[in-house]
Design a protein around this motif. Structure first.
Motif, PDB file in Angstrom:
ATOM      1  N   LYS A  59      -0.072   1.441 -11.434  1.00 39.68           N
ATOM      2  CA  LYS A  59       1.069   1.111 -11.104  1.00 39.68           C
ATOM      3  C   LYS A  59       1.239  -0.389  -9.999  1.00 39.68           C
ATOM      4  O   LYS A  59       2.865  -0.953 -11.076  1.00 39.68           O
ATOM      5  CB  LYS A  59       2.021   2.076 -10.225  1.00 39.68           C
ATOM      6  CG  LYS A  59       3.352   1.439  -9.817  1.00 39.68           C
ATOM      7  CD  LYS A  59       3.331   3.039  -8.395  1.00 39.68           C
ATOM      8  CE  LYS A  59       5.226   2.957  -7.990  1.00 39.68           C
ATOM      9  NZ  LYS A  59       5.476   3.078  -7.022  1.00 39.68           N
ATOM     10  N   THR A  96      -3.469  -1.525  -7.476  1.00 38.42           N
ATOM     11  CA  THR A  96      -3.768  -0.042  -8.342  1.00 38.42           C
ATOM     12  C   THR A  96      -3.479  -0.265 -10.029  1.00 38.42           C
ATOM     13  O   THR A  96      -2.064  -1.114 -10.421  1.00 38.42           O
ATOM     14  CB  THR A  96      -2.540   1.422  -8.059  1.00 38.42           C
ATOM     15  OG1 THR A  96      -1.604   0.458  -7.807  1.00 38.42           O
ATOM     16  CG2 THR A  96      -3.288   0.825  -6.446  1.00 38.42           C
ATOM     17  N   ASP A 122      -4.231  -1.171  -3.671  1.00 42.58           N
ATOM     18  CA  ASP A 122      -5.348  -0.067  -3.708  1.00 42.58           C
ATOM     19  C   ASP A 122      -5.824  -0.082  -1.323  1.00 42.58           C
ATOM     20  O   ASP A 122      -6.353  -1.477  -1.133  1.00 42.58           O
ATOM     21  CB  ASP A 122      -6.615  -0.764  -4.212  1.00 42.58           C
ATOM     22  CG  ASP A 122      -7.411   0.364  -3.765  1.00 42.58           C
ATOM     23  OD1 ASP A 122      -8.442   0.260  -3.422  1.00 42.58           O
ATOM     24  OD2 ASP A 122      -7.749   1.694  -4.725  1.00 42.58           O
ATOM     25  N   ALA A 123      -5.433   0.959  -1.696  1.00 40.41           N
ATOM     26  CA  ALA A 123      -5.414   0.976   0.139  1.00 40.41           C
ATOM     27  C   ALA A 123      -7.091   0.182   1.077  1.00 40.41           C
ATOM     28  O   ALA A 123      -6.908   0.083   2.077  1.00 40.41           O
ATOM     29  CB  ALA A 123      -5.199   2.569   0.955  1.00 40.41           C
ATOM     30  N   ILE A 144       0.930  -1.199   0.076  1.00 41.44           N
ATOM     31  CA  ILE A 144      -0.158   0.046   0.035  1.00 41.44           C
ATOM     32  C   ILE A 144       1.019   0.843   0.511  1.00 41.44           C
ATOM     33  O   ILE A 144       0.660   2.333  -0.851  1.00 41.44           O
ATOM     34  CB  ILE A 144      -1.086   0.147   0.988  1.00 41.44           C
ATOM     35  CG1 ILE A 144      -2.029  -1.066   1.492  1.00 41.44           C
ATOM     36  CG2 ILE A 144      -1.928   1.180   1.039  1.00 41.44           C
ATOM     37  CD1 ILE A 144      -2.804  -0.754   2.551  1.00 41.44           C
ATOM     38  N   ALA A 145       2.072   0.719   0.938  1.00 44.20           N
ATOM     39  CA  ALA A 145       2.824   2.506   0.687  1.00 44.20           C
ATOM     40  C   ALA A 145       3.510   2.599   0.292  1.00 44.20           C
ATOM     41  O   ALA A 145       3.657   3.636  -0.374  1.00 44.20           O
ATOM     42  CB  ALA A 145       4.010   2.166   1.800  1.00 44.20           C
ATOM     43  N   ASP A 146       3.623   1.526  -1.209  1.00 46.01           N
ATOM     44  CA  ASP A 146       4.021   1.622  -2.478  1.00 46.01           C
ATOM     45  C   ASP A 146       3.157   1.879  -3.494  1.00 46.01           C
ATOM     46  O   ASP A 146       3.618   1.532  -4.628  1.00 46.01           O
ATOM     47  CB  ASP A 146       5.274   0.608  -2.607  1.00 46.01           C
ATOM     48  CG  ASP A 146       6.657   0.503  -1.906  1.00 46.01           C
ATOM     49  OD1 ASP A 146       7.141   1.516  -0.806  1.00 46.01           O
ATOM     50  OD2 ASP A 146       6.690  -0.669  -1.854  1.00 46.01           O
ATOM     51  N   GLU A 147       2.301   1.998  -3.041  1.00 46.23           N
ATOM     52  CA  GLU A 147       0.772   2.548  -3.707  1.00 46.23           C
ATOM     53  C   GLU A 147       0.436   1.207  -5.249  1.00 46.23           C
ATOM     54  O   GLU A 147       0.494   1.562  -6.359  1.00 46.23           O
ATOM     55  CB  GLU A 147       1.458   3.731  -4.302  1.00 46.23           C
ATOM     56  CG  GLU A 147       1.441   4.778  -3.871  1.00 46.23           C
ATOM     57  CD  GLU A 147       1.582   6.328  -5.073  1.00 46.23           C
ATOM     58  OE1 GLU A 147       2.222   6.344  -6.000  1.00 46.23           O
ATOM     59  OE2 GLU A 147       1.158   7.558  -4.308  1.00 46.23           O
TER      60      GLU A 147
END
Length: 409
Positions: A393, A391, A379-380, A373-376
């Motif tokens: 990315k 995501t 999806d959070a 999540i932190a690295d995108e």
């Protein structure tokens, strides 16, 4: 199906499956894949198990439907004798090669064999791949009358010089015509695209996407070109005749595809696949990704039932000799262990839009979610609801995400 076959145990000549394959069978769907290995020309990038007329060693296309029907009938017998509960088939998919090089009556006969032998579910999805120059309006009407529901056209590109590099033979302007014919016949339409061909620019790719979207297909697939060892394209790259695909450009092309398709109303549901709505997703492909059962008919075709995976002999001559002689055409098989099945489950479900439940991940995988999540990459919001969903990315780095979910502590 890919040309290279795994190294594993020999398959028994009677094709019978171990008792473990029956465990949980009624909780899984059953699909049939029919591999038609014939092509007019061999495309330079392709490593699938395909043959042109000069490579068939006396095997006739006219006999192929008879041989495939024999395997379909024998498949039902093998499943029955192996103790696999009877199930109607949910999806049938004809791939290749170019299935539509065969007469439509042959495809109809093989479909009827599946229906008569196994039965079909009420909403069974029946698809064939086709090249834009391998069908006409009458052929597509015959397919619909035989029960087909979808056709997947190998468009690949709308740009002539890209098609030439891929050694595709159709006129890009014919795509609109065959889509119109398929619609008139009552068939759903999917278009397959390839991006990252040597010499293809971002503007070339935009042109192909816009042309595909203009046809308003129900479904689109967009795959990055992968240079497979042993292909003509790989040799051309080694000799410096064409450039190796640029991975950064391919990433830009994927982002452009997602943007244009999203703006046109298509939703991604697997990393390389988009549909107009959930009802137009490929149920056959989803059966693979969900780890269901399928029987692969034809030379080199792969099958999977209850954690047992096998594959047929590759050459049509060897395949024909076996099925005519009442011997299983399977060349080898493997029984997947619990660890392998778990790795494949995570690998496949992670690529799907619906994601994989966090609760089903190993402990190390659950711990990795926060970092993803932190690295995108994940999806959070979906993770808070209990699902690992990629995501944009994350889709570009899907393999890296899977490695982190499967990493040991």
């Amino acid at each position: 199906m890919p040309g290279a076959l795994p190294i594993a145990d020999p398959a028994p000549s009677d094709g019978l499956l171990p008792a473990t394959a029956a465990i949980g069978a009624l909780e899984r769907t059953l699909s049939v894949y029919v591999h038609v290995p014939f092509c007019r020309v061999r495309c330079g990038y392709c490593d699938f198990n395909t043959y042109t007329s000069t490579e068939l060693r006396g095997v006739g296309r006219s006999d192929y439907a008879d041989e495939a029907v024999r395997e379909i009938i024998d498949a039902a017998r093998i499943l029955d004798v192996s103790g696999i509960p009877e199930r109607a088939v949910s999806t049938v998919f004809f791939g290749g090669g170019t299935p539509t090089l065969l007469p439509s009556s042959d495809l109809a006969r093989m479909t009827a064999a599946v229906r008569d032998t196994f039965g079909l579910t009420t909403a069974a999805e029946i698809t064939t791949e086709a090249n834009p120059d391998s069908v006409d309006a009458g052929y597509l009407v015959c397919l619909r009358e035989a029960g087909f529901t979808r056709v997947s056209f190998g468009m690949q590109s709308a740009v002539p010089h890209v098609l030439a590099t891929l050694e595709r033979t159709h006129d890009p302007e014919r795509v609109a015509l065959v889509v119109e014919w398929a619609r008139a016949a009552g068939l759903d339409v999917s278009l397959d695209l390839i991006y990252g061909t040597p010499g293809e620019s971002l503007d070339d790719w935009r042109r192909s996407l816009e042309h595909a979207i203009a046809q308003r297909p129900d479904h689109l697939s967009a795959y990055s070109l992968i240079v497979e060892d042993g292909t003509k394209l790989a040799r051309q790259i080694t000799r410096g005749e064409v450039a190796r695909p640029d991975e950064d450009l391919q990433a830009d092309m994927y982002e452009l595809a997602d943007a244009l398709l999203g703006a046109a109303g298509y939703e991604w549901y697997e990393v390389s696949n988009w549909a107009r709505d959930p009802t137009h997703r490929s149920l056959h492909n989803l059966a693979y990704w969900w780890g269901q059962d399928w029987w692969g008919v034809g030379p080199g075709a792969h099958s999977h039932v209850g954690g047992v995976r096998w594959w047929n002999v590759k050459h049509p001559a060897a395949y024909a000799e076996r099925v005519r002689g009442g011997v299983s055409p399977a060349a080898g098989r493997e029984t997947l262990g619990a660890e392998t099945r778990e790795v494949e489950r995570v690998l496949l479900l992670t690529r799907i839009r619906d994601g994989i439940p966090v609760s089903t991940l190993p402990v190390a995988g659950r711990r990795a979610v926060a970092g993803l999540i932190a690295d995108e990459l994940v999806d959070a919001k979906a993770a808070l609801s209990g699902s690992v969903e990629l995501t944009l990315k994350g889709r570009l780095l899907a393999d890296a995400v899977v490695r982190r979910l499967l990493a040991d502590d």
